[in-house]
Design a protein around this motif. Structure first.
Motif, PDB file in Angstrom:
ATOM      1  N   LEU A  79     -47.289 -11.619 -63.941  1.00  0.00           N
ATOM      2  CA  LEU A  79     -45.976 -11.778 -64.594  1.00  0.00           C
ATOM      3  C   LEU A  79     -46.131 -12.249 -66.023  1.00  0.00           C
ATOM      4  O   LEU A  79     -46.468 -13.417 -66.241  1.00  0.00           O
ATOM      5  N   PRO A  80     -45.964 -11.408 -66.993  1.00  0.00           N
ATOM      6  CA  PRO A  80     -45.549 -10.019 -66.905  1.00  0.00           C
ATOM      7  C   PRO A  80     -46.672  -9.064 -66.535  1.00  0.00           C
ATOM      8  O   PRO A  80     -46.419  -7.938 -66.147  1.00  0.00           O
ATOM      9  N   GLY A  81     -47.945  -9.478 -66.653  1.00  0.00           N
ATOM     10  CA  GLY A  81     -49.048  -8.644 -66.201  1.00  0.00           C
ATOM     11  C   GLY A  81     -49.959  -8.185 -67.324  1.00  0.00           C
ATOM     12  O   GLY A  81     -49.871  -8.664 -68.461  1.00  0.00           O
ATOM     13  N   PRO A  82     -50.870  -7.257 -66.995  1.00  0.00           N
ATOM     14  CA  PRO A  82     -51.866  -6.798 -67.966  1.00  0.00           C
ATOM     15  C   PRO A  82     -51.237  -6.330 -69.280  1.00  0.00           C
ATOM     16  O   PRO A  82     -50.225  -5.636 -69.284  1.00  0.00           O
ATOM     17  N   GLY A  83     -51.859  -6.741 -70.371  1.00  0.00           N
ATOM     18  CA  GLY A  83     -51.361  -6.396 -71.701  1.00  0.00           C
ATOM     19  C   GLY A  83     -50.539  -7.511 -72.324  1.00  0.00           C
ATOM     20  O   GLY A  83     -50.189  -7.446 -73.495  1.00  0.00           O
ATOM     21  N   SER A  84     -50.239  -8.553 -71.548  1.00  0.00           N
ATOM     22  CA  SER A  84     -49.436  -9.662 -72.076  1.00  0.00           C
ATOM     23  C   SER A  84     -50.338 -10.735 -72.679  1.00  0.00           C
ATOM     24  O   SER A  84     -51.550 -10.761 -72.449  1.00  0.00           O
TER      25      SER A  84
END
Length: 158
Positions: A79-84
């Motif tokens: 949360l929010p997950g990969p790339g954050s």
């Protein structure tokens, strides 16, 4: 990496206030030794039972930065997950966590700033006795939608 699709986390438009994620984690000796080796942290409070038994804690404790690492992992993976990316954090650790403890950490979106591409998460963690072991707030930049390489190269044809 071109051609290999990797799933990114939720984009800012996919997030809502109230979205949450909870994870449990048991702090093992392996985790502590990896952290201590990686950071070259030799604080006797974290690993020496003889020293720790003479403190108010009575036994070795888990470094608070390891608990923050668990929080960061939830942001990066769920949360929010990969790339954050966490851009700011404010954390308090009211109760020590001991080796082999199980902790439950919950993150919840409490604000969304579309203009600045940022969300605010509350974070709270409890031990198995139900005592609060951490709480705070994070500012996070969710994953951006990547530009399509094909779409950009064919832009003149549409």
């Amino acid at each position: 990496m071109i051609g290999k699709k990797r799933k990114l986390g939720k984009k800012i438009n996919d997030l809502q206030i109230g979205d949450s994620y909870t994870a449990s984690h048991i702090i093992e000796d392996r985790d502590l030794l990896l952290y201590l080796g990686l950071t070259n942290d030799a604080n006797p409070l974290y690993i020496q039972h003889d020293y720790a038994s003479q403190t108010a804690y009575q036994q070795p404790i888990v470094p608070s930065v390891m608990l923050f690492g668990a929080v960061s992992s939830i942001v990066s993976m769920h949360l929010p997950g990969p790339g954050s990316h966490i851009t700011q954090h404010e954390m308090t650790f009211p109760k020590p966590v001991f080796h082999y403890s199980e902790v439950k950490i919950t993150l919840e979106i409490i604000a969304i700033d579309q203009e600045n591409h940022q969300i605010t998460l509350s974070v709270v963690g409890y031990d198995t006795e139900g005592d609060k072991i951490l709480h705070g707030k994070l500012h996070v930049c969710p994953a951006y939608e990547p530009e399509s390489i094909t779409g950009a190269s064919l832009e003149n044809f549409f």
